[in-house]
Design an enzyme around this catalytic site. Sequence first.
Site, PDB file in Angstrom:
ATOM      1  N   TYR A 141       0.817  -1.226   0.000  1.00  0.00           N
ATOM      2  CA  TYR A 141       0.000   0.000   0.000  1.00  0.00           C
ATOM      3  C   TYR A 141       0.842   1.264   0.000  1.00  0.00           C
ATOM      4  O   TYR A 141       0.637   2.157  -0.818  1.00  0.00           O
ATOM      5  CB  TYR A 141      -0.982  -0.019   1.177  1.00  0.00           C
ATOM      6  N   LYS A 147       4.317   5.999  -5.090  1.00  0.00           N
ATOM      7  CA  LYS A 147       4.802   6.123  -6.470  1.00  0.00           C
ATOM      8  C   LYS A 147       3.679   6.602  -7.403  1.00  0.00           C
ATOM      9  O   LYS A 147       3.950   7.330  -8.369  1.00  0.00           O
ATOM     10  CB  LYS A 147       5.402   4.807  -6.946  1.00  0.00           C
TER      11      LYS A 147
HETATM   12  N1  LIG Z   1      15.401  -1.663  -7.336  1.00  0.00           N
HETATM   13  C1  LIG Z   1      14.294  -1.755  -8.066  1.00  0.00           C
HETATM   14  O1  LIG Z   1      13.952  -2.822  -8.594  1.00  0.00           O
HETATM   15  C2  LIG Z   1      13.415  -0.548  -8.253  1.00  0.00           C
HETATM   16  C3  LIG Z   1      12.240  -0.703  -9.004  1.00  0.00           C
HETATM   17  C4  LIG Z   1      11.431   0.404  -9.203  1.00  0.00           C
HETATM   18  C5  LIG Z   1      11.797   1.629  -8.707  1.00  0.00           C
HETATM   19  N2  LIG Z   1      12.936   1.758  -7.981  1.00  0.00           N
HETATM   20  C6  LIG Z   1      13.274   3.086  -7.463  1.00  0.00           C
HETATM   21  O2  LIG Z   1      14.603   3.412  -7.802  1.00  0.00           O
HETATM   22  C7  LIG Z   1      15.160   4.280  -6.810  1.00  0.00           C
HETATM   23  C8  LIG Z   1      16.497   3.717  -6.324  1.00  0.00           C
HETATM   24  O3  LIG Z   1      16.260   2.421  -5.808  1.00  0.00           O
HETATM   25  P1  LIG Z   1      17.433   1.388  -5.467  1.00  0.00           P
HETATM   26  O4  LIG Z   1      16.962   0.076  -5.918  1.00  0.00           O
HETATM   27  O5  LIG Z   1      18.725   1.915  -5.918  1.00  0.00           O
HETATM   28  O6  LIG Z   1      17.331   1.412  -3.863  1.00  0.00           O
HETATM   29  P2  LIG Z   1      18.442   1.380  -2.711  1.00  0.00           P
HETATM   30  O7  LIG Z   1      19.597   0.565  -3.121  1.00  0.00           O
HETATM   31  O8  LIG Z   1      17.686   1.033  -1.477  1.00  0.00           O
HETATM   32  O9  LIG Z   1      18.910   2.907  -2.642  1.00  0.00           O
HETATM   33  C9  LIG Z   1      18.014   3.891  -2.221  1.00  0.00           C
HETATM   34  C10 LIG Z   1      18.762   5.212  -2.178  1.00  0.00           C
HETATM   35  O10 LIG Z   1      17.838   6.237  -1.747  1.00  0.00           O
HETATM   36  C11 LIG Z   1      18.472   6.947  -0.660  1.00  0.00           C
HETATM   37  N3  LIG Z   1      17.497   7.538   0.256  1.00  0.00           N
HETATM   38  C12 LIG Z   1      16.480   6.929   0.895  1.00  0.00           C
HETATM   39  N4  LIG Z   1      15.839   7.817   1.676  1.00  0.00           N
HETATM   40  C13 LIG Z   1      16.470   9.013   1.513  1.00  0.00           C
HETATM   41  C14 LIG Z   1      16.292  10.300   2.049  1.00  0.00           C
HETATM   42  N5  LIG Z   1      15.322  10.577   2.934  1.00  0.00           N
HETATM   43  N6  LIG Z   1      17.121  11.306   1.658  1.00  0.00           N
HETATM   44  C15 LIG Z   1      18.124  11.064   0.770  1.00  0.00           C
HETATM   45  N7  LIG Z   1      18.353   9.844   0.238  1.00  0.00           N
HETATM   46  C16 LIG Z   1      17.530   8.836   0.608  1.00  0.00           C
HETATM   47  C17 LIG Z   1      19.312   5.898   0.030  1.00  0.00           C
HETATM   48  O11 LIG Z   1      20.264   6.527   0.883  1.00  0.00           O
HETATM   49  P3  LIG Z   1      20.662   5.904   2.335  1.00  0.00           P
HETATM   50  O12 LIG Z   1      21.748   4.901   2.078  1.00  0.00           O
HETATM   51  O13 LIG Z   1      21.124   7.120   3.089  1.00  0.00           O
HETATM   52  O14 LIG Z   1      19.431   5.278   2.904  1.00  0.00           O
HETATM   53  C18 LIG Z   1      19.916   5.202  -1.187  1.00  0.00           C
HETATM   54  O15 LIG Z   1      20.978   5.970  -1.698  1.00  0.00           O
HETATM   55  C19 LIG Z   1      14.101   4.380  -5.710  1.00  0.00           C
HETATM   56  O16 LIG Z   1      13.340   5.563  -5.893  1.00  0.00           O
HETATM   57  C20 LIG Z   1      13.235   3.168  -5.955  1.00  0.00           C
HETATM   58  O17 LIG Z   1      11.910   3.320  -5.463  1.00  0.00           O
HETATM   59  C21 LIG Z   1      13.766   0.699  -7.745  1.00  0.00           C
END
Ligand SMILES: NC(=O)c1ccc[n+]([C@@H]2O[C@H](COP(=O)([O-])OP(=O)(O)OC[C@H]3O[C@@H](n4cnc5c(N)ncnc54)[C@H](OP(=O)(O)O)[C@@H]3O)[C@@H](O)[C@H]2O)c1
Length: 221
Positions: A141, A147
Site C-alpha cells: 500500500y 509512487k
Molecule cells: N530496485 C528496483 O527494482 C526498483 C524498481 C522500481 C523503482 N525503484 C526506485 O529506484 C530508486 C532507487 O532504488 P534502489 O533500488 O537503488 O534502492 P536502494 O539501493 O535502497 O537505494 C536507495 C537510495 O535512496 C536513498 N534515500 C532513501 N531515503 C532518503 C532520504 N530521505 N534522503 C536522501 N536519500 C535517501 C538511500 O540513501 P541511504 O543509504 O542514506 O538510505 C539510497 O541511496 C528508488 O526511488 C526506488 O523506489 C527501484
Amino acid sequence: MANVLITGTNRGIGLALTRHFIEQGDSVIATCRKPSVELRACAGVRIEAEVDITDSASLDALRERLGRTRLDVLFLNAGILESGGLADLDFESVTRQLEVNAVGPLRTLVALRPLLRRGSKVALMTSRMGSIADNTSGGSYGYRMSKAALNAAGKSLSIDLAQQGIAVAILHPGWVSTDMTRHSGNVDPDEAARGLIARVDALTLETSGTFWHADGSVLPW
Ligand SMILES: NC(=O)c1ccc[n+]([C@@H]2O[C@H](COP(=O)([O-])OP(=O)(O)OC[C@H]3O[C@@H](n4cnc5c(N)ncnc54)[C@H](OP(=O)(O)O)[C@@H]3O)[C@@H](O)[C@H]2O)c1
C-alpha cells in the site's frame, strides 16, 4: 558536457547512474545522506553529503552551496520500499513512504528549481508499482500509493515547467538487483542505468510527462 545532479547516490541505481554519467563525460553532483566507500571511489565526482530529501533545510543549504551552477539534468532517484500488506498495515510506514517517495522529490525539485534553465531535464524515479492499470497483485500500500502520487506530480510538473522549456521524464528502472530488492532483481544496476540515461537523452518537450520503462516502452498510468 552536462551538469547532472542525482539524489541517493551512495548505493544501488543512484551509484550506477553516477558512474555512467561520469563515464560519458558529464559533470556529476552526487548527493546523499552519507557517502559510501564506492561513491568516494568515483573519480571526478562532486559529492554533496548530508542531503536528506525530506528536509527542506538540507536542500536549501545544498542550493546555497551550488551557487549559480546550472543543472542540465536533475535526477530525483532517492526512495524507499517498505513492505505493507493489508493484514499488517503500519500507517507510519505508509506516511513515511509518501514523505520520502512522493513529497521528497517534489521538495527537492522546488528547492533546486532556480538552478534549472531552458533545456534542462528532470527525471523522476518512480516505479511500475505506482501504475494503477498495471496492478494485478495488490498489497504494498505505502509504496504503490507513494509512487502513484509521484507519477501525478510528474505529470503536473511536465505541464507547469513546459513554459520554461524544461522537460520531465517519469521512469521505471526495471526490477533491479539492489539493497531495495534484496538483490533479487533480474536487471543489474548498470543495465538499468544505461536504459535510464537513454530515456533522459531522448527526452524532449514533446514527450515530456510520459511514464517510461527503462527499456523504452511506455507504461500505463
Ligand atoms: N530496485 C528496483 O527494482 C526498483 C524498481 C522500481 C523503482 N525503484 C526506485 O529506484 C530508486 C532507487 O532504488 P534502489 O533500488 O537503488 O534502492 P536502494 O539501493 O535502497 O537505494 C536507495 C537510495 O535512496 C536513498 N534515500 C532513501 N531515503 C532518503 C532520504 N530521505 N534522503 C536522501 N536519500 C535517501 C538511500 O540513501 P541511504 O543509504 O542514506 O538510505 C539510497 O541511496 C528508488 O526511488 C526506488 O523506489 C527501484
